[in-house]
Design a protein around this motif. Structure first.
Motif, PDB file in Angstrom:
ATOM      1  N   PRO A  39      57.444  35.535  31.469  1.00  0.00           N
ATOM      2  CA  PRO A  39      57.431  34.385  30.553  1.00  0.00           C
ATOM      3  C   PRO A  39      56.025  34.072  30.047  1.00  0.00           C
ATOM      4  O   PRO A  39      55.063  34.133  30.801  1.00  0.00           O
ATOM      5  N   HIS A  40      55.953  33.751  28.754  1.00  0.00           N
ATOM      6  CA  HIS A  40      54.668  33.465  28.120  1.00  0.00           C
ATOM      7  C   HIS A  40      54.823  32.248  27.200  1.00  0.00           C
ATOM      8  O   HIS A  40      55.928  31.710  27.058  1.00  0.00           O
ATOM      9  N   ALA A  41      53.724  31.822  26.586  1.00  0.00           N
ATOM     10  CA  ALA A  41      53.720  30.585  25.809  1.00  0.00           C
ATOM     11  C   ALA A  41      53.608  30.828  24.306  1.00  0.00           C
ATOM     12  O   ALA A  41      53.190  29.931  23.564  1.00  0.00           O
ATOM     13  N   SER A  45      60.336  29.958  24.534  1.00  0.00           N
ATOM     14  CA  SER A  45      60.948  29.880  25.874  1.00  0.00           C
ATOM     15  C   SER A  45      59.964  29.426  26.936  1.00  0.00           C
ATOM     16  O   SER A  45      59.869  30.002  28.006  1.00  0.00           O
ATOM     17  N   HIS A  46      59.205  28.364  26.613  1.00  0.00           N
ATOM     18  CA  HIS A  46      58.249  27.847  27.579  1.00  0.00           C
ATOM     19  C   HIS A  46      58.234  26.315  27.491  1.00  0.00           C
ATOM     20  O   HIS A  46      58.992  25.722  26.743  1.00  0.00           O
ATOM     21  N   GLU A  48      58.002  24.229  30.534  1.00  0.00           N
ATOM     22  CA  GLU A  48      58.310  23.630  31.831  1.00  0.00           C
ATOM     23  C   GLU A  48      59.771  23.254  32.024  1.00  0.00           C
ATOM     24  O   GLU A  48      60.362  23.534  33.061  1.00  0.00           O
ATOM     25  N   GLU A 159      60.692  29.028  32.295  1.00  0.00           N
ATOM     26  CA  GLU A 159      59.898  30.146  32.791  1.00  0.00           C
ATOM     27  C   GLU A 159      60.520  30.750  34.040  1.00  0.00           C
ATOM     28  O   GLU A 159      60.538  31.977  34.207  1.00  0.00           O
ATOM     29  N   CYS A 325      55.329  25.035  20.302  1.00  0.00           N
ATOM     30  CA  CYS A 325      56.247  26.165  20.370  1.00  0.00           C
ATOM     31  C   CYS A 325      56.845  26.359  18.980  1.00  0.00           C
ATOM     32  O   CYS A 325      56.485  25.658  18.035  1.00  0.00           O
TER      33      CYS A 325
END
Length: 389
Positions: A39-41, A45-46, A48, A159, A325
């Motif tokens: 998982p990355h930012a 899909s980030h 928390e 994540e 995001c």
């Protein structure tokens, strides 16, 4: 690659990791490819936490996905020992006269209630007075609100969900290539040839789950159907968390009549001392590679002043954290799960339009069943390209 694979999955975010996991556990020879290391930012899909609930105002066609997702996340919890889903309850609240819109759907609360009734999902319908009595964190209610409360709703940890599915996929034999950029893909009679910066990959079929990178990769018709929107997440310090008890719900609060007059948020995580809130914007477009990822302090200040200060108890304007995001949005804000019109061996699974994560594990299961050629448990017809003409 020296050997040919059954399926190559391009993009390992919410959708791609779920598809890869479900294919691998069925014994397919699969490879998953991502330009980053999920998982990355850098995608969608980030952040928390993500809201989940089984009855969704976007439409009853989505209910089987999220119902399956809850089942799959619980099974993954048992397999990995990770906590993936917190069923703290979900509250969806709007003006009582039914004209509040969300994700392009009018009377979003009424549609949620209808979906719950149709699927037998446990829920309650609350008025503003009952919301104020049970959930003191909400301030300045007008009194005529109508709310849908789902005790089995809550939030998932995105994540962790990605990591769990990728770990289990690898344990089932999937190959995972990260830091690998796909340049192009094409189809001939023998299957799919995927050109990457590390060489070519051959596959019988491919799943493109590249999110905001889908249109640049695939071109027409996706370049006219998919728009990337920058979205912001804010965490504000709590001076007083007494209003947020152990069953404080996640919430979606439509306090006006348009899609932009609302906010959503989460109860404070244990020991965090802050509350995460956000809204959505659909006016300004961007690109996956060109999006401004830094959140200017003025953006958090405006969010607090205009949407948070008078509505959420105990909050302060002090920003603990902020993040950006992207949403990849279709014209009707629905999903696309369909064959590429020019390459029938390519299945496109993308464009979640800001409400996809809660459905992702179930979509992975449905796509794996579709690729296996067996009877699927979910009707994918509502998510085809045909609806756009």
């Amino acid at each position: 690659m020296k050997r040919r694979v059954d399926v190559a999955v391009l993009g390992l975010g919410a959708m791609g990791s779920a598809v890869l996991y479900q294919l691998a556990r069925r014994g397919a020879a699969v490879v998953g490819i991502d330009r980053f290391a999920p998982p990355h930012a850098f995608g969608s899909s980030h952040g928390e936490t993500r809201i989940t609930r089984q009855a969704v105002g976007e439409g009853r066609d989505y209910v089987p996905f999220v119902t399956a997702s809850h089942r799959i996340w619980r099974a993954l919890e048992a397999e990995t020992g990770e906590t993936l889903l917190n069923a703290c309850g979900a509250l969806v609240m709007a003006l009582g006269h039914g004209i509040s819109s969300h994700h392009g759907k009018p009377d979003f609360v009424g549609r949620s209630i209808s979906a719950a009734q149709g699927a037998g999902i446990a829920h309650e319908v609350l008025d503003g007075a009952e919301v104020a009595r049970r959930f003191p964190q909400f301030l300045n209610l007008k009194g005529d609100e109508k709310a849908y409360y789902e005790p089995g709703g809550g939030y998932v940890f995105p994540e962790r969900c990605l990591a769990a599915q990728l770990t289990c996929a690898a344990a089932s034999g999937a190959e995972i290539r990260t830091g690998c950029t796909v340049r192009a893909l094409g189809q001939d009679g023998a299957g799919i040839r995927i050109e990457t910066e590390d060489g070519a990959i051959l596959a019988d079929r491919a799943v493109v789950a590249a999110g905001a990178w889908t249109a640049p990769l695939l071109g027409r018709p996706f370049d006219r159907l998919l728009t990337v929107r920058r979205q912001l997440l804010h965490w504000y310090k709590l001076a007083d968390d007494s209003a947020y008890g152990p069953q404080a719900p996640v919430f979606i609060w439509m306090y006006g009549t348009t899609d932009t007059e609302y906010l959503y948020g989460f109860p404070p995580l244990p020991g965090e001392g802050a509350i995460k809130v956000a809204t959505e914007q659909y006016d300004t477009a961007t690109t996956a590679d060109g999006v401004e990822r830094r959140v200017d302090p003025s953006e958090s200040d405006a969010m607090y002043r205009l949407r948070v200060a008078d509505r959420l108890a105990g909050t302060t304007p002090e920003v603990v954290r902020a993040a950006a995001c992207v949403y990849t949005v279709t014209p009707d804000r629905g999903f696309i799960i369909d064959r590429h019109p020019g390459m029938d061996r390519v299945l496109v699974v993308s464009a979640c339009s800001g409400h996809g994560f809660k459905h992702s594990a179930g979509i992975g299961e449905a796509v794996a069943a579709e690729l296996a050629g067996g009877p699927g448990q979910v009707d994918l017809a509502p998510f085809t390209l045909a609806r756009f003409g």
